[in-house]
Scaffold this motif. Structure first.
Motif, PDB file in Angstrom:
ATOM      1  N   CYS A   1      58.126  45.303  41.340  1.00 45.36           N
ATOM      2  CA  CYS A   1      57.258  44.881  40.238  1.00 45.36           C
ATOM      3  C   CYS A   1      56.466  43.629  40.595  1.00 45.36           C
ATOM      4  O   CYS A   1      55.356  43.428  40.103  1.00 45.36           O
ATOM      5  N   MET A   2      57.005  42.803  41.471  1.00 43.77           N
ATOM      6  CA  MET A   2      56.293  41.590  41.878  1.00 43.77           C
ATOM      7  C   MET A   2      55.055  41.907  42.716  1.00 43.77           C
ATOM      8  O   MET A   2      54.164  41.071  42.868  1.00 43.77           O
ATOM      9  N   SER A   3      54.985  43.122  43.274  1.00 44.31           N
ATOM     10  CA  SER A   3      53.836  43.471  44.107  1.00 44.31           C
ATOM     11  C   SER A   3      52.559  43.633  43.289  1.00 44.31           C
ATOM     12  O   SER A   3      51.470  43.769  43.849  1.00 44.31           O
ATOM     13  N   LEU A   4      52.681  43.592  41.960  1.00 43.17           N
ATOM     14  CA  LEU A   4      51.490  43.654  41.110  1.00 43.17           C
ATOM     15  C   LEU A   4      50.834  42.294  40.931  1.00 43.17           C
ATOM     16  O   LEU A   4      49.751  42.194  40.370  1.00 43.17           O
ATOM     17  N   MET A   5      51.474  41.252  41.439  1.00 48.30           N
ATOM     18  CA  MET A   5      50.951  39.906  41.241  1.00 48.30           C
ATOM     19  C   MET A   5      49.524  39.719  41.765  1.00 48.30           C
ATOM     20  O   MET A   5      48.703  39.079  41.102  1.00 48.30           O
ATOM     21  N   PRO A   6      49.150  40.253  42.947  1.00 43.82           N
ATOM     22  CA  PRO A   6      47.770  40.055  43.408  1.00 43.82           C
ATOM     23  C   PRO A   6      46.727  40.623  42.454  1.00 43.82           C
ATOM     24  O   PRO A   6      45.637  40.059  42.303  1.00 43.82           O
ATOM     25  N   LEU A   7      47.045  41.743  41.807  1.00 42.39           N
ATOM     26  CA  LEU A   7      46.079  42.346  40.889  1.00 42.39           C
ATOM     27  C   LEU A   7      45.941  41.505  39.622  1.00 42.39           C
ATOM     28  O   LEU A   7      44.841  41.333  39.095  1.00 42.39           O
ATOM     29  N   PHE A   8      47.051  40.969  39.137  1.00 43.00           N
ATOM     30  CA  PHE A   8      46.974  40.035  38.019  1.00 43.00           C
ATOM     31  C   PHE A   8      46.200  38.786  38.437  1.00 43.00           C
ATOM     32  O   PHE A   8      45.396  38.252  37.660  1.00 43.00           O
ATOM     33  N   THR A   9      46.439  38.333  39.668  1.00 43.59           N
ATOM     34  CA  THR A   9      45.763  37.129  40.149  1.00 43.59           C
ATOM     35  C   THR A   9      44.259  37.332  40.224  1.00 43.59           C
ATOM     36  O   THR A   9      43.477  36.433  39.885  1.00 43.59           O
ATOM     37  N   LEU A  10      43.838  38.516  40.675  1.00 40.24           N
ATOM     38  CA  LEU A  10      42.408  38.793  40.761  1.00 40.24           C
ATOM     39  C   LEU A  10      41.735  38.656  39.404  1.00 40.24           C
ATOM     40  O   LEU A  10      40.666  38.050  39.274  1.00 40.24           O
ATOM     41  N   ALA A  11      42.376  39.223  38.384  1.00 38.87           N
ATOM     42  CA  ALA A  11      41.798  39.155  37.043  1.00 38.87           C
ATOM     43  C   ALA A  11      41.801  37.726  36.499  1.00 38.87           C
ATOM     44  O   ALA A  11      40.813  37.255  35.935  1.00 38.87           O
ATOM     45  N   LEU A  12      42.904  37.013  36.702  1.00 39.70           N
ATOM     46  CA  LEU A  12      42.993  35.647  36.201  1.00 39.70           C
ATOM     47  C   LEU A  12      42.061  34.706  36.955  1.00 39.70           C
ATOM     48  O   LEU A  12      41.442  33.819  36.368  1.00 39.70           O
ATOM     49  N   ALA A  13      41.959  34.909  38.278  1.00 44.78           N
ATOM     50  CA  ALA A  13      41.098  34.046  39.085  1.00 44.78           C
ATOM     51  C   ALA A  13      39.636  34.217  38.681  1.00 44.78           C
ATOM     52  O   ALA A  13      38.844  33.279  38.744  1.00 44.78           O
ATOM     53  N   HIS A  14      39.274  35.431  38.269  1.00 48.22           N
ATOM     54  CA  HIS A  14      37.892  35.673  37.832  1.00 48.22           C
ATOM     55  C   HIS A  14      37.552  34.820  36.612  1.00 48.22           C
ATOM     56  O   HIS A  14      36.448  34.278  36.502  1.00 48.22           O
ATOM     57  N   VAL A  15      38.518  34.689  35.722  1.00 45.80           N
ATOM     58  CA  VAL A  15      38.281  33.961  34.473  1.00 45.80           C
ATOM     59  C   VAL A  15      38.461  32.452  34.655  1.00 45.80           C
ATOM     60  O   VAL A  15      37.712  31.652  34.082  1.00 45.80           O
ATOM     61  N   MET A  16      39.401  32.050  35.509  1.00 47.43           N
ATOM     62  CA  MET A  16      39.827  30.659  35.541  1.00 47.43           C
ATOM     63  C   MET A  16      39.348  29.873  36.762  1.00 47.43           C
ATOM     64  O   MET A  16      39.617  28.670  36.864  1.00 47.43           O
TER      65      MET A  16
ATOM     66  N   GLY B   1      46.498  49.982  41.095  1.00 51.41           N
ATOM     67  CA  GLY B   1      47.687  49.239  40.712  1.00 51.41           C
ATOM     68  C   GLY B   1      48.325  49.793  39.455  1.00 51.41           C
ATOM     69  O   GLY B   1      49.553  49.888  39.352  1.00 51.41           O
ATOM     70  N   VAL B   2      47.497  50.183  38.495  1.00 50.23           N
ATOM     71  CA  VAL B   2      48.003  50.791  37.263  1.00 50.23           C
ATOM     72  C   VAL B   2      48.726  52.099  37.568  1.00 50.23           C
ATOM     73  O   VAL B   2      49.775  52.406  36.992  1.00 50.23           O
ATOM     74  N   LEU B   3      48.168  52.888  38.498  1.00 55.44           N
ATOM     75  CA  LEU B   3      48.840  54.123  38.913  1.00 55.44           C
ATOM     76  C   LEU B   3      50.203  53.814  39.516  1.00 55.44           C
ATOM     77  O   LEU B   3      51.164  54.572  39.335  1.00 55.44           O
ATOM     78  N   GLY B   4      50.279  52.707  40.246  1.00 59.05           N
ATOM     79  CA  GLY B   4      51.569  52.300  40.799  1.00 59.05           C
ATOM     80  C   GLY B   4      52.575  51.973  39.713  1.00 59.05           C
ATOM     81  O   GLY B   4      53.748  52.344  39.806  1.00 59.05           O
ATOM     82  N   ILE B   5      52.114  51.304  38.651  1.00 57.90           N
ATOM     83  CA  ILE B   5      52.993  51.001  37.519  1.00 57.90           C
ATOM     84  C   ILE B   5      53.490  52.283  36.857  1.00 57.90           C
ATOM     85  O   ILE B   5      54.679  52.438  36.553  1.00 57.90           O
TER      86      ILE B   5
END
Length: 301
Positions: free
Chosen positions: A102-117, A134-138
């Motif tokens: 589950c931690m392997s999803l962190m880069p995808l969350f980071t991409l979205a957050l980095a875009h905003v922040m 990534g969603v397919l992986g989930i």
């Protein structure tokens, strides 16, 4: 951020993945006889002692301004208190290898957050495609887990708790990048000190840890969590984030699932399930697509 990475950057990246990847196994061992909030409090307190001691020995001054301490408090809660508790609680109900994946999803969350922040790590259509993978992986991860065990509310909560942990780690990475104080010893020590101030009273009030009867293995596992997966990991995280950026640091999640699965297989006799590998393939493909650099054509002379 430059693409010319030093070999030392990759060494730090592997070291961080090793510290974090082994944490799931140690949590699994510790939670057998120690309550989850107490585990989180113990590892944060030990980590704070280690990093603060290193900071003082090496002459790194702790933050002085109130704003810096408030920032470290926020990062400590979002990056330590909440995710450490969630992991310790969730591994009671799922395999440690699944928690690591589950931690392997962190880069995808980071991409979205980095875009905003942030101002220099923006989103694109290519990155959106990566997020879809990534969603397919989930989905494959949830399907494989639910198919092999009896579904229950506790199981769903554990899975969502692990996803939330990955999100909080990603958020923490972006917040660290935006810190004005770039000294990794100073900032990581302050973060762990503030996290300790928050979580220790909570553990004392809610779990009454003095009533527990921990085994020797559980105590050793908690110490290992504090020394390596919290204290030294915090220092490496702050240092690497400041010199490379939040997105590069998030790539350690390529390695965390592999470390987590190997540790669970070798020391906890956890089975390696085919659905784990399928979900990793989807997630890693998503990360690759999201971060693949477009080739720039060279002018014809």
């Amino acid at each position: 951020m430059t693409d010319n990475r030093s070999p030392l950057h990759f060494f730090y990246l592997f070291l961080l993945a090793l510290f974090w990847g082994s944490a799931f196994m140690f949590n699994k061992v510790a939670v057998d006889s120690i309550p989850p909030l107490t585990i989180a409090a113990g590892r944060i307190f030990i980590g704070a002692l280690i990093v603060t001691g290193l900071a003082l020995k090496m002459g790194a001054k702790l933050p002085r301004g109130r704003d810096q301490w408030v920032q470290c408090l926020v990062i400590g809660i979002l990056g330590n208190v909440i995710p450490f508790f969630l992991v310790s609680w969730a591994v009671q109900h799922v395999q440690s290898a699944l928690a690591a994946i589950c931690m392997s999803l962190m880069p995808l969350f980071t991409l979205a957050l980095a875009h905003v922040m942030t101002h220099d790590e923006k989103f694109s259509v290519q990155k959106l495609i990566g997020v879809i993978f990534g969603v397919l992986g989930i989905v494959s991860l949830f399907y494989g887990t639910i198919r092999e065990v009896t579904p229950s509310l506790t199981l769903y909560l554990a899975l969502f708790g692990l996803l939330a942990t990955s999100f909080f780690y990603a958020l923490c990475g972006v917040l660290i990048k935006n810190l004005k104080n770039k000294n990794p010893l100073s900032t990581s020590a302050a973060m762990l000190i503030m996290a300790s101030v928050v979580i220790i009273p909570l553990a004392l009030m809610l779990e009454r840890p003095w009533t527990a009867t921990p085994t020797v293995d559980a105590l050793v596992a908690t110490v290992m969590l504090g020394v390596f997966s919290t204290g030294l990991a915090a220092y490496v995280l702050f240092h690497l984030t400041h010199i490379t950026g939040a997105v590069f640091v998030s790539y350690n999640t390529y390695l965390i699932p592999l470390v987590g699965m190997a540790a669970g297989y070798i020391w906890l006799d956890e089975a390696l399930k085919s659905t784990y590998f399928i979900s990793i393939c989807f997630i890693f493909t998503g990360i690759y697509l999201a971060e693949r650099r477009k080739s720039v054509p060279h002018p014809v002379s």
